[in-house]
Motif scaffolding. Structure first.
Motif, PDB file in Angstrom:
ATOM      1  N   GLY A  14      43.174  32.244  45.676  1.00 42.76           N
ATOM      2  CA  GLY A  14      43.592  33.157  44.622  1.00 42.76           C
ATOM      3  C   GLY A  14      44.043  34.508  45.117  1.00 42.76           C
ATOM      4  O   GLY A  14      43.925  35.504  44.394  1.00 42.76           O
ATOM      5  N   TRP A  19      48.849  33.216  43.903  1.00 42.89           N
ATOM      6  CA  TRP A  19      49.380  33.545  42.588  1.00 42.89           C
ATOM      7  C   TRP A  19      50.900  33.686  42.591  1.00 42.89           C
ATOM      8  O   TRP A  19      51.554  33.413  41.578  1.00 42.89           O
ATOM      9  CB  TRP A  19      48.697  34.791  42.034  1.00 42.89           C
ATOM     10  N   LYS A 178      48.264  37.151  38.582  1.00 39.22           N
ATOM     11  CA  LYS A 178      47.291  36.251  37.965  1.00 39.22           C
ATOM     12  C   LYS A 178      47.395  36.289  36.444  1.00 39.22           C
ATOM     13  O   LYS A 178      47.468  35.241  35.781  1.00 39.22           O
ATOM     14  CB  LYS A 178      45.883  36.643  38.409  1.00 39.22           C
ATOM     15  N   HIS A 189      43.245  27.894  35.588  1.00 39.57           N
ATOM     16  CA  HIS A 189      42.517  28.616  36.633  1.00 39.57           C
ATOM     17  C   HIS A 189      41.056  28.195  36.639  1.00 39.57           C
ATOM     18  O   HIS A 189      40.412  28.127  35.592  1.00 39.57           O
ATOM     19  CB  HIS A 189      42.616  30.129  36.372  1.00 39.57           C
TER      20      HIS A 189
END
Length: 518
Positions: A14, A19, A178, A189
């Motif tokens: 992440g 992203w 994100k 997610h």
């Protein structure tokens, strides 16, 4: 398996790379995701901290963010971002004691050449030309030196008088990506630690077992797990192409520095200040500076490196974060049904902001080349690997250029960088050719090259690259049009600066009123 369609894409990691990849794929296939034909899921671990140092970008990021549907105003405000128009290289060309005014700009605005006569004129008449090559071929040199922004409040989002990118807070930028992926592009997610990776009988990844969160299955897995390379390295045992023999810097010290009470100016460029065994970056955001020393541990020890950074900052001790760097890239960034993007794919030192550039470009290529089924994956992977390998070789050559044409000889670090034995053969051949020829677009034949003619011109001639003046004079005997062209650029520079203001003043206005939509 060969006839099975690619429906479920799983991204591990992440950070910025993860992203960025999620946004690229989800924005490219927005309708397919809405129809239920494709799914994009990102898994990030609560135990893994992101590197969060890559605070410089290049102009291609503007097109990327616009394609994601992200507002430039939102980016500037939410990520403490500022405008970046150049990299200013200080003390790269000569020993600091040998020459004053020892700097040059690698601008983002393409040089206004007209034809080779401009370059030929400058090469033969440096004594009567402006001090810096960049000021002969672009209005942006003077804009940068005057610390002005590349646009005014009347110009809509992503537009400017000259080309530009951004300095930004890497962690806040990742959070912006994100939010956009989840809220606007239907990316799923999961926040969990991967405890095990399960392979099928043919060696393809089929499942990720999550700690206390069950199992995630997928058809294509994207490894954005950073230097660890949990999938491409640890699971599939991918081969690494080591380039530490070419690029000698292997360590960085990074620190965040608050502005002084009376420090009003935000420089519209990255400062890259050469030192005895490496260089220091200095990046200005709205609320602070990001500063760091990149160095070769074979040429300076850690204690001396900390002292070098402390001397630059004017304070001691320095509580900087140490970051080991392994220079090179995956021989096969796409291996079976796993694609590595980000630090798991490769890394070179942060000169020229190549980190985010490669993350962005390789994620975009993946989104464009996404296979429909397993039957075509092998051929697409082969093509992808060739393109990405060429991208890395182009970057490595360009970074090495900054070191190997320097005239610095004050330390062994610079002498080793100038040693022909440490210069890639292709670059060395080009440098010998360019000793008697002006570089042209035909010297850069690959469409995937991220650094091409204009980039090489700014660096080579900014660094006073040695040329055979007699050979150039024979090829370009008449240069009467060059002086008029240079004069026009200088006049245009004066006019442009009258319509621009300092970065901080413009950013305050943008925060208050926003930029107009395109």
């Amino acid at each position: 398996m060969n006839k099975k369609n690619i429906r479920d894409i799983v991204i591990l990691g992440g950070g910025t790379a993860g992203w960025l990849t999620a946004n690229h794929i989800a924005s490219h296939y927005k309708e397919s995701i809405a129809a239920g034909n494709l799914s994009v899921k990102l898994i990030d671990s609560p135990d893994v901290a992101t590197i969060g140092v890559g605070e410089g970008t290049v102009p291609v990021i503007r097109e990327t963010l616009k394609s994601f549907g992200i507002s430039e105003t939102q980016l500037l405000v939410q990520c403490d971002a500022t405008f970046k128009q150049s990299i200013k290289f200080v003390d790269w060309t000569y020993n600091p004691s040998e020459k004053t005014n020892n700097f040059y700009h690698h601008l983002f605005e393409y040089p206004h050449l007209g034809n080779d006569s401009i370059n030929a004129f400058w090469l033969q008449n440096k004594d009567i030309c402006p001090d810096h090559y960049a000021s002969c071929v672009s209005i942006q040199h003077d804009i940068c030196e005057a610390n002005l922004a590349p646009k005014n409040i009347q110009i809509p989002e992503y537009g400017g008088i000259v080309n530009y990118a951004y300095h930004l807070d890497a962690s806040k930028f990742t959070e912006l990506l994100k939010e956009n992926a989840i809220n606007n592009l239907a990316v799923k997610h999961t926040h969990a630690h991967v405890s095990n990776v399960k392979l099928s009988s043919d060696g393809y990844i089929c499942e990720l077992e999550l700690l206390n969160e069950g199992v995630v299955s997928g058809d294509l897995f994207v490894d954005c797990s950073g230097f660890e390379g949990k999938l491409i390295k640890k699971t599939l045992n991918g081969s690494f192409v080591d380039k530490s023999d070419v690029l000698l810097c292997d360590t960085a010290l990074a620190i965040q520095v608050p502005y002084g009470e009376h420090e009003k100016i935000i420089k519209p460029y990255t400062v890259a200040h050469a030192k005895k065994a490496g260089w220091i970056w200095d990046i200005g955001l709205t609320t602070r500076r990001g500063v760091g020393l990149v160095y070769s541990s074979n040429h300076i020890n850690e204690e001396s490196a900390y002292k070098e950074l402390a001397k630059y900052l004017g304070k001691e001790p320095v509580n900087a974060r140490k970051i080991p760097m392994q220079t090179g890239y995956q021989k096969e960034p796409w291996l079976k049904n796993c694609v590595s993007i980000g630090l798991s794919q490769g890394f070179v030192e942060p000169l020229e902001a190549t980190g985010l550039l490669v993350f962005d470009m390789t994620a975009k290529i993946l989104a464009t080349k996404l296979p429909i089924n397993f039957n075509e994956m092998q051929n697409i992977a082969k093509d992808y690997n060739q393109q990405v390998g060429a991208i890395w070789e182009n970057i490595i050559d360009f970074i090495k250029l900054h070191y190997c044409i320097s005239k610095r000889d004050d330390t062994q670090f610079w002498l080793d960088n100038r040693d022909e034995a440490n210069i890639p053969d292709g670059l060395l051949q080009k440098l010998k050719y360019w000793h008697t020829h002006i570089p042209s677009q035909f010297d850069f034949e690959r469409t995937t090259d991220l650094f091409k003619l204009e980039n090489y011109l700014y660096v080579m001639y900014g660094m006073d690259f040695e040329i055979d003046r007699n050979a150039i004079a024979q090829r370009y005997p008449s240069l009467s049009s060059a002086t008029a062209h240079i004069s026009k650029i200088q006049q245009a520079s004066i006019l442009a600066m009258k319509s621009l203001q300092g970065q901080r003043d413009l950013l305050i206005k943008i925060k208050q009123h926003g930029l107009g939509k395109i």
